[in-house]
Design a protein around this motif. Structure first.
Motif, mmCIF file in Angstrom:
data_model
loop_
_atom_site.group_PDB
_atom_site.id
_atom_site.type_symbol
_atom_site.label_atom_id
_atom_site.label_comp_id
_atom_site.label_asym_id
_atom_site.label_seq_id
_atom_site.Cartn_x
_atom_site.Cartn_y
_atom_site.Cartn_z
ATOM 1 N N PRO A 160 54.827 52.315 44.603
ATOM 2 C CA PRO A 160 53.896 51.251 44.998
ATOM 3 C C PRO A 160 53.899 50.080 44.012
ATOM 4 N N LEU A 161 53.381 48.951 44.470
ATOM 5 C CA LEU A 161 53.193 47.794 43.599
ATOM 6 C C LEU A 161 52.204 48.142 42.484
ATOM 7 N N PHE A 162 52.445 47.577 41.285
ATOM 8 C CA PHE A 162 51.508 47.782 40.173
ATOM 9 C C PHE A 162 50.452 46.677 40.242
ATOM 10 N N VAL A 163 49.353 46.988 40.903
ATOM 11 C CA VAL A 163 48.237 46.056 41.077
ATOM 12 C C VAL A 163 46.988 46.724 40.529
ATOM 13 N N ARG A 164 46.261 46.008 39.657
ATOM 14 C CA ARG A 164 45.025 46.553 39.093
ATOM 15 C C ARG A 164 43.974 45.460 38.998
ATOM 16 N N SER A 165 42.737 45.888 38.771
ATOM 17 C CA SER A 165 41.636 44.939 38.620
ATOM 18 C C SER A 165 40.758 45.353 37.458
ATOM 19 N N ILE A 166 39.962 44.412 36.979
ATOM 20 C CA ILE A 166 38.963 44.684 35.949
ATOM 21 C C ILE A 166 37.607 44.179 36.447
ATOM 22 N N PRO A 167 36.502 44.767 35.987
ATOM 23 C CA PRO A 167 35.176 44.285 36.386
ATOM 24 C C PRO A 167 34.959 42.853 35.912
ATOM 25 N N ILE A 168 34.098 42.137 36.626
ATOM 26 C CA ILE A 168 33.862 40.730 36.305
ATOM 27 C C ILE A 168 33.324 40.564 34.883
ATOM 28 N N GLU A 169 32.583 41.566 34.390
ATOM 29 C CA GLU A 169 32.036 41.455 33.035
ATOM 30 C C GLU A 169 33.152 41.372 32.002
ATOM 31 N N LYS A 170 34.211 42.183 32.162
ATOM 32 C CA LYS A 170 35.334 42.121 31.231
ATOM 33 C C LYS A 170 36.135 40.846 31.442
ATOM 34 N N ALA A 171 36.269 40.414 32.686
ATOM 35 C CA ALA A 171 37.009 39.186 32.966
ATOM 36 C C ALA A 171 36.353 37.973 32.314
ATOM 37 N N LEU A 172 35.024 37.977 32.248
ATOM 38 C CA LEU A 172 34.300 36.829 31.690
ATOM 39 C C LEU A 172 34.018 36.984 30.199
ATOM 40 N N HIS A 173 34.476 38.076 29.598
ATOM 41 C CA HIS A 173 34.296 38.221 28.150
ATOM 42 C C HIS A 173 35.143 37.152 27.446
ATOM 43 N N PRO A 174 34.588 36.468 26.460
ATOM 44 C CA PRO A 174 35.331 35.360 25.828
ATOM 45 C C PRO A 174 36.596 35.776 25.117
ATOM 46 N N ASP A 175 36.799 37.080 24.864
ATOM 47 C CA ASP A 175 38.021 37.531 24.195
ATOM 48 C C ASP A 175 39.112 37.971 25.181
ATOM 49 N N THR A 176 38.831 38.000 26.466
ATOM 50 C CA THR A 176 39.854 38.327 27.462
ATOM 51 C C THR A 176 40.672 37.066 27.740
ATOM 52 N N ILE A 177 41.990 37.148 27.505
ATOM 53 C CA ILE A 177 42.803 35.940 27.577
ATOM 54 C C ILE A 177 44.035 36.134 28.459
ATOM 55 N N LEU A 178 44.603 35.011 28.858
ATOM 56 C CA LEU A 178 45.919 34.945 29.473
ATOM 57 C C LEU A 178 46.857 34.448 28.383
ATOM 58 N N ALA A 179 47.727 35.335 27.911
ATOM 59 C CA ALA A 179 48.524 35.063 26.709
ATOM 60 C C ALA A 179 49.914 34.552 27.074
ATOM 61 N N TYR A 180 50.371 33.548 26.323
ATOM 62 C CA TYR A 180 51.739 33.036 26.470
ATOM 63 C C TYR A 180 52.489 33.012 25.134
ATOM 64 N N GLU A 181 51.828 33.460 24.053
ATOM 65 C CA GLU A 181 52.489 33.598 22.768
ATOM 66 C C GLU A 181 52.138 34.959 22.164
ATOM 67 N N MET A 182 53.058 35.487 21.356
ATOM 68 C CA MET A 182 52.856 36.753 20.648
ATOM 69 C C MET A 182 53.346 36.565 19.219
ATOM 70 N N ASN A 183 52.465 36.786 18.267
ATOM 71 C CA ASN A 183 52.800 36.618 16.847
ATOM 72 C C ASN A 183 53.370 35.230 16.550
ATOM 73 N N GLY A 184 52.778 34.208 17.178
ATOM 74 C CA GLY A 184 53.136 32.824 16.881
ATOM 75 C C GLY A 184 54.405 32.333 17.543
ATOM 76 N N ARG A 185 54.997 33.136 18.414
ATOM 77 C CA ARG A 185 56.210 32.728 19.119
ATOM 78 C C ARG A 185 56.007 32.894 20.620
#
Length: 274
Positions: free
Chosen positions: A95-120
């Motif tokens: 099956p497709l790997f599809v998951r969800s998180i509760p809205i509380e975790k989604a709106l936590h200020p530390d939950t991010i969409l990351a495009y860099e790892m260790n400065g690169r």
């Protein structure tokens, strides 16, 4: 392209350049496969036979998920945020790997969409160009190669949300049948520690030996690490070293005066929740 849809005022599509116009956030966080340590279980359990290496600690840079959702106009009846990546199964039976998180975790200020790892720039194998990072939670929610965010009322459906990555909410006996209502999704990590040095099976010289490793937990912090050299009959406190950052692992060290013989070294960690 990143598509944001569902229970929002307007469906939006973002390029990576568009996302970089939001405030940039950097978070140090452990990312750990939910199956880390599975090979050590007795009796054996199915799945990839990870031992200790399905975990890492990195600096993740990106934008807050809450800012992206706010741009689309989050509606009040949205209770879960579903993620899907660009990867597709290699066989029709998977099956497709599809998951969800509760809205509380989604709106936590530390939950991010990351495009860099260790400065690169984020490496391809870590989900480039964009992945979700949910600090303190298991990596099954850190979807790689992110393409779609859907705000909805209910949890994601499908195998990887409703069957896999769930655990009983009460103690059960081996072989006991458990109803669906007694399961919940894997979320925050539990406290864990491992020995990095000396290596398993090492031959050492009598005298001072440095035992060291790392310990981590979910949404708390490491309070202490202990070492045993007598099969757990007695324990000694290790010294916590290095940075003490929320969501990051904590390094520890213990100096052992080694004597001739065969020894098994055990470590255990305690977090601030006991």
């Amino acid at each position: 392209r990143l598509r944001v849809k569902g229970l929002v005022d307007q469906s939006l599509t973002f390029t990576l350049h568009d996302l970089k116009q939001f405030e940039t956030i950097t978070i140090t966080a452990v990312v750990q496969c939910s199956g880390n340590g599975r090979a050590l279980y007795r009796p054996k359990t199915p799945g990839v036979q990870w031992e200790r290496g399905a975990v890492g600690n990195a600096r993740w840079t990106g934008v807050r998920l809450l800012d992206v959702l706010a741009k689309a106009g989050l509606q009040t009846n949205g209770r879960h945020v579903q993620f899907q990546g660009a990867d597709y199964p290699m066989a029709e039976t998977v099956p497709l790997f599809v998951r969800s998180i509760p809205i509380e975790k989604a709106l936590h200020p530390d939950t991010i969409l990351a495009y860099e790892m260790n400065g690169r720039p984020l490496p391809l194998l870590h989900g480039a160009p964009l992945r979700v990072v949910t600090p303190g939670w298991m990596a099954d929610s850190c979807i790689k190669w992110l393409t779609d965010i859907t705000v909805q009322q209910d949890e994601a459906q499908g195998y990887y949300m409703q069957t896999a990555y769930r655990y009983p909410t009460r103690p059960v006996t081996p072989g006991e049948m458990i109803v669906a209502g007694d399961f919940k999704p894997v979320e925050a990590m539990i406290v864990k520690s491992l020995i990095a040095q000396p290596r398993e099976g090492a031959s050492l010289v009598p005298g001072p030996v440095t035992i060291q490793g790392v310990a981590w937990t979910g949404e708390g912090k490491i309070a202490g690490v202990e070492i045993s050299l007598d099969e757990g009959r007695t324990w000694e406190q290790a010294r916590l070293i290095g940075e003490d950052l929320p969501y990051g692992w904590r390094q520890w060290q213990y100096i052992w005066q080694a004597t001739p013989g065969t020894r098994t070294i055990l470590c255990r960690a305690t977090d601030d929740r006991g």
